[in-house]
Scaffold this motif. Structure first.
Motif, short mmCIF file in Angstrom:
data_model
loop_
_atom_site.label_atom_id
_atom_site.label_comp_id
_atom_site.label_asym_id
_atom_site.label_seq_id
_atom_site.Cartn_x
_atom_site.Cartn_y
_atom_site.Cartn_z
N GLY A 114 49.96 47.58 9.76
CA GLY A 114 50.15 46.35 9.21
C GLY A 114 51.04 46.59 7.87
N LEU A 169 48.40 43.55 3.92
CA LEU A 169 47.25 43.47 4.97
C LEU A 169 46.59 44.77 4.56
CD1 LEU A 169 45.44 42.79 7.25
CD2 LEU A 169 47.03 44.00 8.87
N ARG A 212 44.48 44.58 1.20
CA ARG A 212 43.47 43.65 1.35
C ARG A 212 42.35 44.25 1.93
NH1 ARG A 212 44.17 38.19 4.22
NH2 ARG A 212 44.00 39.51 6.29
N LEU A 213 42.64 45.04 3.23
CA LEU A 213 41.45 45.73 3.83
C LEU A 213 41.13 47.06 2.98
CD1 LEU A 213 43.03 45.77 7.46
CD2 LEU A 213 41.23 44.14 6.59
N ILE A 260 43.48 40.97 13.23
CA ILE A 260 43.32 41.83 12.24
C ILE A 260 42.49 43.08 12.87
CG2 ILE A 260 42.50 42.62 10.06
CD1 ILE A 260 43.15 39.65 8.85
N LYS A 317 44.59 45.58 14.76
CA LYS A 317 45.48 46.40 13.83
C LYS A 317 45.01 47.53 13.14
CE LYS A 317 48.65 42.72 13.02
NZ LYS A 317 49.56 41.87 12.05
#
Length: 74
Positions: free
Chosen positions: A20, A24, A27-28, A65, A68
């Motif tokens: 990603g 992203l 954030r993860l 998500i 990914k």
């Protein structure tokens, strides 16, 4: 390697890669989903995936998500 979304409830995996963009991935990482983290799918029904990260925190993520996040089954 398979996407996290393909694991069934009760199955565990180790995060290998996140496919990603920078936002992203950041954030993860903030949620504890980073390479080498152990994840377990808690719920795989309708709606978001419920995932337990490193045996402590349970988070909800969308299926897109989850596609990914590449994991290796444990």
């Amino acid at each position: 390697m398979i996407p996290l979304s393909f694991l069934m409830p009760g199955e565990k995996g180790v995060v290998v890669e996140i496919k990603g963009g920078r936002g992203l991935v950041r954030r993860l990482y903030g949620m504890g989903l980073y390479p080498s983290a152990v994840v377990e799918v808690v719920s795989h029904g309708f709606g978001p995936l419920l995932v337990r990260v490193n045996g402590t925190t349970t988070i909800a993520i969308g299926r897109g998500i989850g596609m990914k996040i590449m994991v290796r089954r444990v």
